[in-house]
Design an enzyme around this catalytic site. Structure first.
Site: not given
Length: 317
Positions: A199, A19, A126, A186, A210, A192, A50
């Site tokens: 989704k 990434e 965020d 969460a 993550q 979570d 990103t």
């Protein structure tokens, strides 16, 4: 090609991906290429790009500070198209709820469709630095689930307000985030995971986790996800520690636990060069175990730097 198709084509072989973050506006894209070039020998099938939230800047106007909201790292879709053209590799733009209205999201998705971009990473994003908690943009989505639904509706030819009927549908492969140590907001890991299942049920095709520093956290997360009925690929995200400050910053920003052995090793370092080497060696050990376990992809958070990622990839692939 879709991320999921790359995984199927690999037939059980663990793939390498990473990434990158767009450069600050005004900087050359060549800086980005300079950090991508050394990693291309490991044949990444896709590269994530990103998207950053807007932020406030203060402009001095005759002694008075003028507060303006701006996006300091724009260009995600343009960078994706440029990388796709230059390296002939698939790209995955990150699409956020925060900072975008539903209409702006639709325009962005249409651009991606026209550019032949097959993959989208759907994220809530965020909070702004000035916000204690995430606040949805006026006219935007409050949750990544809603964003997934919008992308999936576009895949079915349904645009906002249902003003267009078309057979020329997009066919985006949708990625979402997963949290082995749960999302910071969460109340529990189980709740979570229920959100993650929602989704996936709404159309998400794969999950990228993550960062984590203890593989046990990943394996337990995957087991719990499978028991909940989540069957899509779950890609582990790896971030090598690079500076001593990460001992404080990473748990604070990302709410992750660092194994004591790693903490002790970093605290015993005299320089950040030593810390960087510890981070590389820890990530190599993590990656080898994950690869032996048959993970579909090892996905690295490079933060725009490639030297440590290259050292890790050399030790693993």
């Amino acid at each position: 090609m879709k991320v999921t198709d790359h995984i199927k084509k690999a037939n059980g072989k663990t793939l390498f991906s990473f990434e990158i973050i767009p450069p600050i506006k005004g900087r050359s894209i060549q800086e980005l290429y300079n950090n991508i070039d050394p990693l291309m020998e490991f044949n990444p099938p896709f590269i994530d790009v990103t998207t950053s939230r807007e932020e406030y800047v203060y402009i001095d106007r005759d002694g008075l500070l003028d507060k303006k909201l701006t996006r300091m790292r724009p260009g995600t879709v343009g960078i994706c198209a440029s990388i796709k053209h230059k390296y002939n590799v698939d790209t995955v733009p990150h699409v956020l709820c925060g900072g975008f209205t539903k209409e702006e999201t639709e325009y962005l998705l249409v651009d991606c469709h026209y550019l032949g971009i097959d993959n989208i990473m759907a994220l809530r994003g965020d909070a702004l630095q000035e916000e204690k908690y995430f606040e949805p943009t006026s006219g935007g989505h409050p949750y990544a689930l809603d964003l997934v639904k919008q992308i999936q509706e576009l895949n079915c030819g349904t645009y906002l307000h249902e003003v267009i009927e078309t057979d020329n549908c997009s066919d985006f492969c949708i990625g979402v985030a997963g949290y082995p140590e749960k999302h910071m907001e969460a109340p529990s890991l189980k709740s979570d995971l229920r959100r993650l299942k929602q989704k996936v049920d709404a159309g998400a095709d794969y999950v990228v986790t993550q960062m984590f520093f203890d593989n046990k956290k990943y394996f337990e997360f995957v087991k719990a996800a499978r028991e909940m009925g989540i069957t899509v690929p779950i890609i582990p995200g790896i971030k090598p520690i690079a500076i001593k400050k990460h001992l404080q910053l990473l748990p604070q920003v990302f709410r992750v636990d660092l194994p004591q052995d790693l903490v002790d090793a970093v605290e015993g370092c005299k320089t950040n060069k030593d810390v960087r080497q510890v981070g590389i060696e820890w990530a190599i050990t993590q990656s080898k175990e994950l690869r032996e376990a048959g993970v579909p992809v090892l996905h690295y958070y490079s933060m725009g730097k490639s030297s440590n990622i290259k050292a890790i990839a050399k030790g693993v692939f």
